[in-house]
Design an enzyme around this catalytic site. Sequence first.
Site, short mmCIF file in Angstrom:
data_model
loop_
_atom_site.label_atom_id
_atom_site.label_comp_id
_atom_site.label_asym_id
_atom_site.label_seq_id
_atom_site.Cartn_x
_atom_site.Cartn_y
_atom_site.Cartn_z
N ILE A 39 -82.95 -37.94 17.61
CA ILE A 39 -83.21 -39.21 18.01
C ILE A 39 -82.32 -39.54 19.35
CG2 ILE A 39 -81.59 -40.78 16.81
CD1 ILE A 39 -83.96 -42.74 16.26
N ASN A 45 -72.41 -29.07 12.20
CA ASN A 45 -70.88 -29.91 12.16
C ASN A 45 -70.64 -30.18 10.70
OD1 ASN A 45 -70.72 -30.05 15.09
ND2 ASN A 45 -71.93 -31.78 15.22
N GLY A 84 -66.84 -33.16 13.20
CA GLY A 84 -67.41 -34.32 13.61
C GLY A 84 -68.85 -34.85 12.94
N GLN A 85 -69.05 -34.40 11.77
CA GLN A 85 -70.27 -34.66 11.18
C GLN A 85 -70.55 -36.19 10.92
OE1 GLN A 85 -70.52 -32.77 7.44
NE2 GLN A 85 -72.57 -33.56 7.11
N HIS A 108 -77.35 -30.38 8.34
CA HIS A 108 -78.22 -30.18 9.36
C HIS A 108 -77.85 -29.49 10.53
CE1 HIS A 108 -75.54 -33.71 10.26
NE2 HIS A 108 -75.79 -33.49 11.74
N HIS A 115 -78.45 -28.33 14.30
CA HIS A 115 -78.91 -28.74 15.57
C HIS A 115 -79.34 -27.44 16.20
CE1 HIS A 115 -76.57 -32.75 16.02
NE2 HIS A 115 -75.87 -32.12 15.06
#
Length: 115
Positions: A31, A86, A92-93, A99, A101
């Site tokens: 997003i 992450n 830093g999740q 998921h 990236h």
Amino acid sequence: MSDCLFCRIVKGEIPAAKVYEDDEVLAFKDIHPQRPVHILVIPKKHITSLAHATEADTSALGRMLVVANQIAVDQGSPDGFRSIINTGHVGGQEVMHVHMHIVGGPEPVGPMLKR
Ligand code: AMP
Ligand code: ZN
């Protein structure tokens, strides 16, 4: 996990710009894209993070890697991409459903880590 954002996307309760789907994984556009191509690939099954992965998750997690290149090519990153997962506080999740990236585009994405 009824209150998990990405589980709700899998169930169709929250809209997403889907770009790929099979029995085990779903891919949709991030997003807030950080590169011209920025896709998230998730297991349809809820796995909180790689710190929570078990042997039973081997197929879905492997599938995420296997489909990555075709998604990148289809989305406009024909000459490679960067894949990032992450994990937890240190990683830093932000969304607690595994998921990957896929970031890329026509140009190199740059140095791997930047302070
Ligand atoms: P991470 O920091 O690795 O947990 O990344 C979470 C990613 O999810 C961020 O890049 C967000 O922009 C993205 N994100 C959050 N909510 C949504 C959503 N509803 N649809 C697509 N991507 C999202
Ligand atoms: Zn979930």
